[in-house]
Design a protein around this motif. Structure first.
Motif, PDB file in Angstrom:
ATOM      1  N   TRP A 117       0.845  -1.186   0.000  1.00 52.26           N
ATOM      2  CA  TRP A 117       0.000   0.000   0.000  1.00 52.26           C
ATOM      3  C   TRP A 117       0.879   1.235   0.000  1.00 52.26           C
ATOM      4  N   MET A 118       0.480   2.217  -0.815  1.00 51.79           N
ATOM      5  CA  MET A 118       1.206   3.485  -0.876  1.00 51.79           C
ATOM      6  C   MET A 118       0.215   4.628  -0.757  1.00 51.79           C
ATOM      7  N   HIS A 119       0.648   5.673  -0.074  1.00 50.81           N
ATOM      8  CA  HIS A 119      -0.175   6.875   0.036  1.00 50.81           C
ATOM      9  C   HIS A 119       0.009   7.726  -1.219  1.00 50.81           C
ATOM     10  N   ALA A 120      -1.100   8.199  -1.771  1.00 49.45           N
ATOM     11  CA  ALA A 120      -1.081   9.096  -2.929  1.00 49.45           C
ATOM     12  C   ALA A 120      -2.229  10.081  -2.764  1.00 49.45           C
ATOM     13  N   PRO A 121      -1.941  11.343  -2.495  1.00 50.60           N
ATOM     14  CA  PRO A 121      -3.014  12.315  -2.270  1.00 50.60           C
ATOM     15  C   PRO A 121      -3.988  12.428  -3.447  1.00 50.60           C
ATOM     16  N   ASP A 122      -3.524  12.065  -4.641  1.00 49.52           N
ATOM     17  CA  ASP A 122      -4.347  12.141  -5.851  1.00 49.52           C
ATOM     18  C   ASP A 122      -4.665  10.740  -6.382  1.00 49.52           C
ATOM     19  N   ALA A 123      -5.029   9.823  -5.493  1.00 52.42           N
ATOM     20  CA  ALA A 123      -5.279   8.426  -5.868  1.00 52.42           C
ATOM     21  C   ALA A 123      -6.302   8.305  -6.996  1.00 52.42           C
ATOM     22  N   GLN A 124      -7.388   9.066  -6.923  1.00 52.55           N
ATOM     23  CA  GLN A 124      -8.412   8.963  -7.972  1.00 52.55           C
ATOM     24  C   GLN A 124      -7.869   9.395  -9.322  1.00 52.55           C
ATOM     25  N   GLU A 125      -7.066  10.441  -9.351  1.00 50.89           N
ATOM     26  CA  GLU A 125      -6.473  10.909 -10.609  1.00 50.89           C
ATOM     27  C   GLU A 125      -5.526   9.847 -11.181  1.00 50.89           C
ATOM     28  N   ILE A 126      -4.738   9.213 -10.313  1.00 51.26           N
ATOM     29  CA  ILE A 126      -3.845   8.149 -10.770  1.00 51.26           C
ATOM     30  C   ILE A 126      -4.671   6.992 -11.323  1.00 51.26           C
ATOM     31  N   HIS A 127      -5.742   6.636 -10.621  1.00 54.08           N
ATOM     32  CA  HIS A 127      -6.647   5.585 -11.101  1.00 54.08           C
ATOM     33  C   HIS A 127      -7.131   5.892 -12.509  1.00 54.08           C
ATOM     34  N   ASP A 128      -7.650   7.096 -12.685  1.00 52.13           N
ATOM     35  CA  ASP A 128      -8.217   7.478 -13.979  1.00 52.13           C
ATOM     36  C   ASP A 128      -7.178   7.423 -15.096  1.00 52.13           C
ATOM     37  N   THR A 129      -5.945   7.828 -14.802  1.00 51.46           N
ATOM     38  CA  THR A 129      -4.873   7.784 -15.794  1.00 51.46           C
ATOM     39  C   THR A 129      -4.497   6.346 -16.127  1.00 51.46           C
ATOM     40  N   LEU A 130      -4.405   5.490 -15.109  1.00 47.74           N
ATOM     41  CA  LEU A 130      -4.095   4.079 -15.360  1.00 47.74           C
ATOM     42  C   LEU A 130      -5.172   3.431 -16.231  1.00 47.74           C
ATOM     43  N   VAL A 131      -6.439   3.719 -15.944  1.00 52.25           N
ATOM     44  CA  VAL A 131      -7.539   3.169 -16.739  1.00 52.25           C
ATOM     45  C   VAL A 131      -7.441   3.668 -18.182  1.00 52.25           C
ATOM     46  N   ALA A 132      -7.224   4.962 -18.346  1.00 51.56           N
ATOM     47  CA  ALA A 132      -7.138   5.539 -19.690  1.00 51.56           C
ATOM     48  C   ALA A 132      -5.995   4.923 -20.499  1.00 51.56           C
ATOM     49  N   ASP A 133      -4.921   4.519 -19.799  1.00 53.82           N
ATOM     50  CA  ASP A 133      -3.770   3.947 -20.489  1.00 53.82           C
ATOM     51  C   ASP A 133      -3.818   2.420 -20.564  1.00 53.82           C
ATOM     52  N   GLY A 134      -4.948   1.830 -20.156  1.00 58.66           N
ATOM     53  CA  GLY A 134      -5.171   0.405 -20.357  1.00 58.66           C
ATOM     54  C   GLY A 134      -4.629  -0.531 -19.295  1.00 58.66           C
ATOM     55  N   PHE A 135      -4.247  -0.019 -18.132  1.00 57.76           N
ATOM     56  CA  PHE A 135      -3.746  -0.895 -17.073  1.00 57.76           C
ATOM     57  C   PHE A 135      -4.909  -1.529 -16.315  1.00 57.76           C
ATOM     58  N   THR A 136      -4.647  -2.677 -15.706  1.00 54.79           N
ATOM     59  CA  THR A 136      -5.674  -3.434 -15.005  1.00 54.79           C
ATOM     60  C   THR A 136      -5.891  -2.893 -13.602  1.00 54.79           C
ATOM     61  N   ILE A 137      -7.147  -2.603 -13.304  1.00 55.05           N
ATOM     62  CA  ILE A 137      -7.550  -2.220 -11.951  1.00 55.05           C
ATOM     63  C   ILE A 137      -8.138  -3.481 -11.331  1.00 55.05           C
ATOM     64  N   THR A 138      -7.532  -3.951 -10.249  1.00 61.17           N
ATOM     65  CA  THR A 138      -7.988  -5.198  -9.636  1.00 61.17           C
ATOM     66  C   THR A 138      -8.999  -4.974  -8.530  1.00 61.17           C
ATOM     67  N   SER A 139      -9.099  -3.759  -8.046  1.00 58.66           N
ATOM     68  CA  SER A 139     -10.106  -3.394  -7.048  1.00 58.66           C
ATOM     69  C   SER A 139     -10.495  -1.944  -7.302  1.00 58.66           C
ATOM     70  N   ALA A 140     -11.756  -1.728  -7.660  1.00 58.07           N
ATOM     71  CA  ALA A 140     -12.245  -0.392  -8.015  1.00 58.07           C
ATOM     72  C   ALA A 140     -12.154   0.564  -6.819  1.00 58.07           C
ATOM     73  N   PRO A 141     -12.090   1.853  -7.090  1.00 54.91           N
ATOM     74  CA  PRO A 141     -12.002   2.822  -6.002  1.00 54.91           C
ATOM     75  C   PRO A 141     -13.201   2.741  -5.053  1.00 54.91           C
ATOM     76  N   VAL A 142     -12.882   2.807  -3.766  1.00 50.36           N
ATOM     77  CA  VAL A 142     -13.896   2.856  -2.707  1.00 50.36           C
ATOM     78  C   VAL A 142     -13.430   3.878  -1.673  1.00 50.36           C
ATOM     79  N   ASP A 143     -14.380   4.376  -0.910  1.00 48.11           N
ATOM     80  CA  ASP A 143     -14.057   5.271   0.195  1.00 48.11           C
ATOM     81  C   ASP A 143     -14.138   4.474   1.484  1.00 48.11           C
ATOM     82  N   GLY A 144     -13.084   4.521   2.277  1.00 51.04           N
ATOM     83  CA  GLY A 144     -13.029   3.753   3.511  1.00 51.04           C
ATOM     84  C   GLY A 144     -12.122   4.429   4.521  1.00 51.04           C
TER      85      GLY A 144
END
Length: 121
Positions: free
Chosen positions: A72-99
């Motif tokens: 696990w790594m801290h990233a203040p812009d986790a959602q933005e990183i998620h969106d960029t990874l998705v746009a570039d075709g990388f696999t998301i193994t667990s969708a974003p959740v708030d917890g």
């Protein structure tokens, strides 16, 4: 005797330069001086690195790399990183959740390691 916690985390990878470039581009972490068989990043509180496979380790054995290990790594812009990874075709193994760790999601890096990002410090 007491351990204080992780001080260094490294992942053995198939292509050192490609893996390092991935982490630089998508997580914005920067290289620090290190040994020739590894690329160390200036992360805190523990240093993070990618490294060549250790002698006798076959990263192409068919087993999922890192199975059962949580990175696990801290990233203040986790959602933005998620969106960029998705746009570039990388696999998301667990969708974003708030917890309890804020916005959290898990992706597969180029070697298939599951890496979780969270935005709450």
């Amino acid at each position: 005797m007491t351990a204080s916690g992780p001080g260094f985390i490294s992942l053995q990878v198939r292509d050192l330069d490609a893996s390092a470039a991935f982490y630089e581009k998508y997580l914005g972490i920067t290289r620090q001086p290190g040994p020739p068989h590894a690329i160390v990043f200036g992360t805190t509180p523990a240093a993070f690195a990618v490294r060549d496979a250790a002698p006798g380790v076959d990263l192409n054995s068919g087993a999922q790399l890192g199975l059962g290990i949580g990175v696990w790594m801290h990233a203040p812009d986790a959602q933005e990183i998620h969106d960029t990874l998705v746009a570039d075709g990388f696999t998301i193994t667990s969708a974003p959740v708030d917890g309890p760790f804020g916005r959290t999601f898990t992706f597969a890096d180029p070697d298939g390691y599951a890496i979780t990002l969270h935005d709450k410090a």
